[in-house]
Write an enzyme that holds these catalytic residues in place. Structure first.
Site, PDB file in Angstrom:
ATOM      1  N   ASN A 282       0.847  -1.198   0.000  1.00  7.76           N
ATOM      2  CA  ASN A 282       0.000   0.000   0.000  1.00  7.76           C
ATOM      3  C   ASN A 282       0.891   1.260   0.000  1.00  7.76           C
ATOM      4  O   ASN A 282       2.112   1.135   0.081  1.00  7.76           O
ATOM      5  CB  ASN A 282      -0.918  -0.064   1.230  1.00  7.76           C
ATOM      6  CG  ASN A 282      -0.131   0.131   2.517  1.00  7.76           C
ATOM      7  OD1 ASN A 282       1.041  -0.208   2.590  1.00  7.76           O
ATOM      8  ND2 ASN A 282      -0.761   0.692   3.514  1.00  7.76           N
ATOM      9  N   CYS A 284       1.932   3.584   2.098  1.00  5.90           N
ATOM     10  CA  CYS A 284       2.986   3.889   3.085  1.00  5.90           C
ATOM     11  C   CYS A 284       3.879   2.691   3.374  1.00  5.90           C
ATOM     12  O   CYS A 284       4.760   2.750   4.253  1.00  5.90           O
ATOM     13  CB  CYS A 284       2.358   4.444   4.352  1.00  5.90           C
ATOM     14  SG  CYS A 284       1.364   5.905   4.016  1.00  5.90           S
ATOM     15  N   GLU A 286       3.429  -0.375   4.644  1.00  4.87           N
ATOM     16  CA  GLU A 286       3.299  -1.319   5.756  1.00  4.87           C
ATOM     17  C   GLU A 286       2.449  -2.546   5.419  1.00  4.87           C
ATOM     18  O   GLU A 286       2.395  -3.493   6.196  1.00  4.87           O
ATOM     19  CB  GLU A 286       2.713  -0.609   6.992  1.00  4.87           C
ATOM     20  CG  GLU A 286       1.240  -0.205   6.918  1.00  4.87           C
ATOM     21  CD  GLU A 286       1.007   1.121   6.216  1.00  4.87           C
ATOM     22  OE1 GLU A 286       1.942   1.602   5.541  1.00  4.87           O
ATOM     23  OE2 GLU A 286      -0.104   1.663   6.330  1.00  4.87           O
TER      24      GLU A 286
END
Ligand code: CDP
Length: 584
Positions: A282, A284, A286
């Protein structure tokens, strides 16, 4: 759409003024005139009832929807746990899309590329962020069969995604965030590594290079490695691995972009390889996901579990109970969510991935008087996350007994190894919690504080002044609190160089820039050890950091088992796609 009436004795949530501003701007449902039609209390009740209502689907549930709604309400308004922003915005509301993270495939045809642009727009509209691998696209200047022309290559297509994102503001308020990934062995890799060189280029993208094990070995040995045409796997060129690695390091030093992800390691942890290979995360970083997969996240606020009476200062029983309730909550979110595409619904329902993580870790360390950059803090990180991962898996087993395992369980690695059964293919992820941490009034994710006191601009130029409450309390306790001290701290952000304060306090109340980069990385690795998915963390470097420092961080990340790294050298560029409250 709320099915249960609001009980008269429902307590008012204790929301701080910053949280009030954020909720009012972005989370409260609004009428046609743009005015809120709910307050914080009705927002949390809307979410609690919508998620608890899913309990009625399961015969063996030990809860009535009414009892569970109350438990969820208390869980959230006690700021022990909050689900990701789309759940707070859309649960029990017309949009009904509740997940923050999506990955979409980008196939090597005009149709598939523009399908992905359209699908991303639909996801952004609903408050989700999208990740893509562009590795399947034919390299620049390849022949295009149907027209006899030449292909423009992955980077050029990324600009189309970027422009489309610019035009669709998420859910009307949240700007769309994207992750763009390219494999290190794609022939266009050099263009990709430098694609954000110019200011304002690809602003709606975080970019990461997918490093393979083979590439890392070639760097170590000083060898060349192959560039491969993704269409037929033909070797079409080669590069010197050490030189490309140096370029990666230089670019990260200059601008923070691109980051790196260790794609083979990510795939070793893929719980359902039979359903496909993981190509992207995704926005960011994580949450690695399969193409068309989505995941909803939620975060436990650790600072609430500080207990001065407990032997080691932590209410482990309370934490464990919260994990169990949170896992039930997140599993219900999957049922309550309406996804923008049938393919996504199908994939999500097959794997039922959830991502429970934490926020308020730096606050907890302040309360326990443990310096972030200490082995004690690393041990605590491991103990906390080992507990959360263990309890989350146990909660997922309990749910599997009540509701059945996730449908792809038999073909998953758990099914094959006879582990489980679990209700969810993954249970833990550590998110940035950019806005959630403002709502909960705690430090974000596992990050140290950026400043002990600062003034913050939030949307439309509104200004919020904040001082960390644990810091203020500690200064008062030590008899060191004064207006002039606070002014100085607001100016400097840190107390590292305020010599009149006791050293003990200066060691504990550290900020991101006071911490040696290697401790940032060690902390990320400590949490990664007990996290199914990945960990959102920025390794902050001072402006004077060298490229050699970044190279060391990258190797250490590789050696310590991280799934990727993001570095940021202070002052190296004006803006980045931040996943923080201010990012909207
Ligand atoms: O705190 P909040 O739930 O708003 O989000 P976060 O923890 O900062 O970010 C979690 C994920 O939400 C990110 O990795 C993205 O997938 C997504 N996100 C997004 O799409 N757009 C944003 N402006 C912020 C987050």
């Amino acid at each position: 759409m709320t099915t249960l009436p609001m009980p008269a004795d429902l307590p008012e949530p204790a929301i701080n003024p910053n949280a009030q501003v954020v909720l009012a701007k972005r989370y409260l449902q609004k009428g046609p005139d743009g005015e809120p039609t709910e307050d914080a209390r009705s927002l949390f009740w809307r979410v609690a009832t919508a998620i608890a209502a899913m309990e009625a689907h399961y015969d063996k549930s030990p809860f009535t929807p009414e009892a569970l709604a109350r438990a969820f309400y208390d869980l959230m308004t006690g700021m022990r746990f909050l689900p990701n922003s789309p759940t707070l915005m859309n649960a029990g509301a017309p949009l009904g899309q509740l997940a923050a993270c999506f990955v979409l495939p980008v196939g090597d045809s005009m149709e598939e590329i523009f399908d992905a642009v359209k699908f991303a727009a639909l996801i952004h509209k609903s408050g989700g962020g999208t990740g893509f691998s562009f590795s399947r696209l034919r390299p620049k200047k390849s022949r295009v069969g149907s027209t006899g022309g030449v292909a423009s290559g992955p980077v050029s297509f990324m600009r189309i995604f970027n422009t489309a994102t610019e035009q669709v503001k998420q859910g009307g308020t949240r700007r769309g965030a994207n992750m763009g990934i390219l494999r290190i062995d794609h022939p266009d890799i050099l263009e990709f590594i430098t694609c954000k060189e110019r200011e304002n280029e690809l602003q709606n993208f975080n970019i990461s290079v997918a490093l393979t094990e083979r590439f890392m070995q070639a760097v170590e040995k000083g060898e060349d490695y192959d560039l491969v045409d993704p269409r037929d796997k033909r070797v079409v060129g080669s590069q010197n691995a050490a030189e490309v690695f140096s370029l990666l390091v230089r670019k990260a030093w200059e601008s923070g972009d691109p980051g790196i992800v260790f794609i083979d390691r990510i795939n070793r942890d893929n719980p359902t390889p039979a359903l496909g290979e993981i190509e992207s995360t995704n926005p960011c970083g994580e949450q690695p996901l399969l193409p068309y997969e989505a995941c909803n996240l939620g975060s436990i606020n650790l600072s609430v579990f500080f207990d001065p009476e407990a032997e080691d200062g932590i209410d482990w029983k309370g934490l464990t109970e919260t994990v169990h309730l949170a896992v039930r909550f997140l599993d219900n979110v999957i049922d309550a969510s309406r996804y923008p595409l049938d393919q996504i619904t199908e994939m999500v329902r097959a794997n039922r991935k959830i991502g429970l993580g934490i926020m308020g870790f730096a606050d907890l360390l302040y309360l326990l008087r443990i310096p972030y950059d200490s082995t004690e803090a690393l041990s605590l990180a491991e103990k906390v996350m080992e507990t959360i991962q263990g309890e989350a898996r146990s909660a997922s087993k309990t749910l599997a007994a009540e509701r059945g395992p996730f449908p792809a369980y038999a073909e998953s690695v758990f099914g094959k190894r006879n582990l489980g059964p679990y209700r969810n293919a993954t249970t833990t992820t550590i998110a940035p919690t950019g806005t959630l941490s403002i709502i909960a009034g705690c430090s974000s994710g596992i990050e140290p504080l950026f400043a002990l006191a600062f003034s913050r601009h939030v949307m439309d130029g509104e200004k919020l002044v904040e001082a960390n409450p644990h810091f203020v309390a500690a200064m008062q306790e030590a008899g060191a609190y004064s207006e002039s001290l606070m002014e100085e701290v607001t100016r400097k952000g840190s107390i590292a160089h305020i010599g009149m304060l006791p050293e003990e306090l200066r060691d504990v109340f550290v900020t991101a820039m006071d911490i040696e980069p290697v401790w940032h990385l060690k902390m990320q690795a400590a949490f990664q050890k007990y996290t199914d998915n990945a960990v959102s963390k920025t390794v902050n470097l001072p402006n004077k950091a060298t490229k050699e420092d970044i190279r060391e961080i990258y190797w250490l990340a590789y050696e310590l088992g991280c799934k990727g790294v993001t570095v940021y050298r202070d002052g190296c560029k004006a803006g980045q796609v931040l996943c923080t409250g201010e990012g909207g």
